[in-house]
Enzyme design. Sequence first.
Site, PDB file in Angstrom:
ATOM      1  CE  LYS A  79      -3.898   1.999   2.591  1.00  0.00           C
ATOM      2  NZ  LYS A  79      -4.777   1.824   3.773  1.00  0.00           N
ATOM      3  CB  SER A 154      -7.991   3.665   2.872  1.00  0.00           C
ATOM      4  OG  SER A 154      -7.196   3.069   3.889  1.00  0.00           O
ATOM      5  CB  SER A 178      -8.406   0.911   5.990  1.00  0.00           C
ATOM      6  OG  SER A 178      -9.066   2.122   6.251  1.00  0.00           O
TER       7      SER A 178
END
Length: 490
Positions: A79, A154, A178
């Site tokens: 990420k 996210s 997330s």
Amino acid sequence: MELEKLTALQLADKIKKHEVSVLDGVKDVFSKIEEKDNRIHAYLDTYKKEAYARAKEVEKGIEDGTYTSPLAGVPIAIKDNICVQGKPTTCASKILEGFVPQYQAEVISRLEKAGMIIIGKTNMDEFAMGSTTETSAYGITRNPWNTEHVPGGSSGGSCAAVAAGEAYLALGSDTGGSIRQPSSYCGVTGMKPTYGTVSRYGLVAYASSLDQIGPIGKDVADCAALLEVIAGHDPKDSTSIDRKDLDFSSEMTDKITGMKFGVPKEYLSEGISPEVKDAFMETLKVLTQMGAIVEFFSVKTMEYMIPAYYIIASAEASSNLERFDGVKYGYRAKEYDGLHDMYKRTRTEGFGEEVKRRIMLGSFVLSSGYYDAYYLKALRTKALIKKEFDQAFGKYDVLLAPAAPYTAPKIGESLKDPMAMYLGDIYTVAVNLCGLPGITVPCGKDSAGLPIGIQMIGDCFMERKILRAAHAYESVRGDFGTPEEGGKRA
């Protein structure tokens, strides 16, 4: 051989047995990225040249005994709020344009020590603020099961990459769900460890008391193995805990007879999709048939979870994001009149709407006259929520909840109503407020073929219990399938 159907552990095993090479696995991932990512947009950046060179190095290291990890040779996606030395880290925000860290996150060092191969950086909601991966400054990510729908957020890029076969494993970060929510939307397995189990050094902070890096994989065993690689004490992180019980893979058993599962009945009262509720209730039946004890109980603080979470998270975000002002690194406005105007224009142009909204909310609740009324009250509420969960774990081994009240919404729907998007986190935020571990595993599909996930929550440092329960359920559920087999082809 169809390598994309292998789990990460299966790929690593075949590499050790010389049935495939490390380079074969890396080439397979890049072939899927080239085939699909122009539609899915899971990645912001890929490192093909470096990954190929690293594959040859790792192959040699496996042969000479340098790399002995069960995941040695496995490609992994990261990420884009986790720093990799010498590679751009944007947090999917314009304000970090051009920022290249000269250090790397502790988790990246641990991956490299284990002989894993970093494929690239995945898309995300800007500074991890969002639930759909639509707030990214670099374009939206699409759900591999149906590209008209969001992948969640996210960590939507990481979950979409694993679901689409563009990565065997991925790292995400979980501040209020997330990892767990997009794992549910994308039909993969994602885990948020106990706070302090995994180093946050090199993770760009959103809300420091809530953020935690965690694994995303095709199944529970992959997540357990990856957690073993990244977990452990780090003196560079003041919140890191020195734990000794980091043997998570030993819990890969299908025996849960006598385990007690608690279900907060308020989680099923209103706002939940009938199809999600039906899949959840069917999973409870399966667990009961496996010999587990499933009981309902009451969580009286549920209505306060979302307000407490967003007050605390926004307050910490407003403080953490003060550093992005155009002075030291990242984006700077091209036209301005003096220092203060440069600050204002840079932040106005550099931050997206959702990030600005949360900075303003955080600044408001921390301001004079409102600090006691909002922020301190939210901290007290957080303590009450933790107390209620402590009482629940006095009775139950694992708590069960849906991962999200509905399946993946269509692209564009969630951002029309930010409040509705915030309320979609109702089942996940308590885990972060209390510092608990939680894991999401796929448990069904809705009538449109979109995945549904069930969330298993453990007491602090009880990852082994939720891994055991999740793996046992997974073994009975069987193969969940892929987007190509069960969804609208990506």
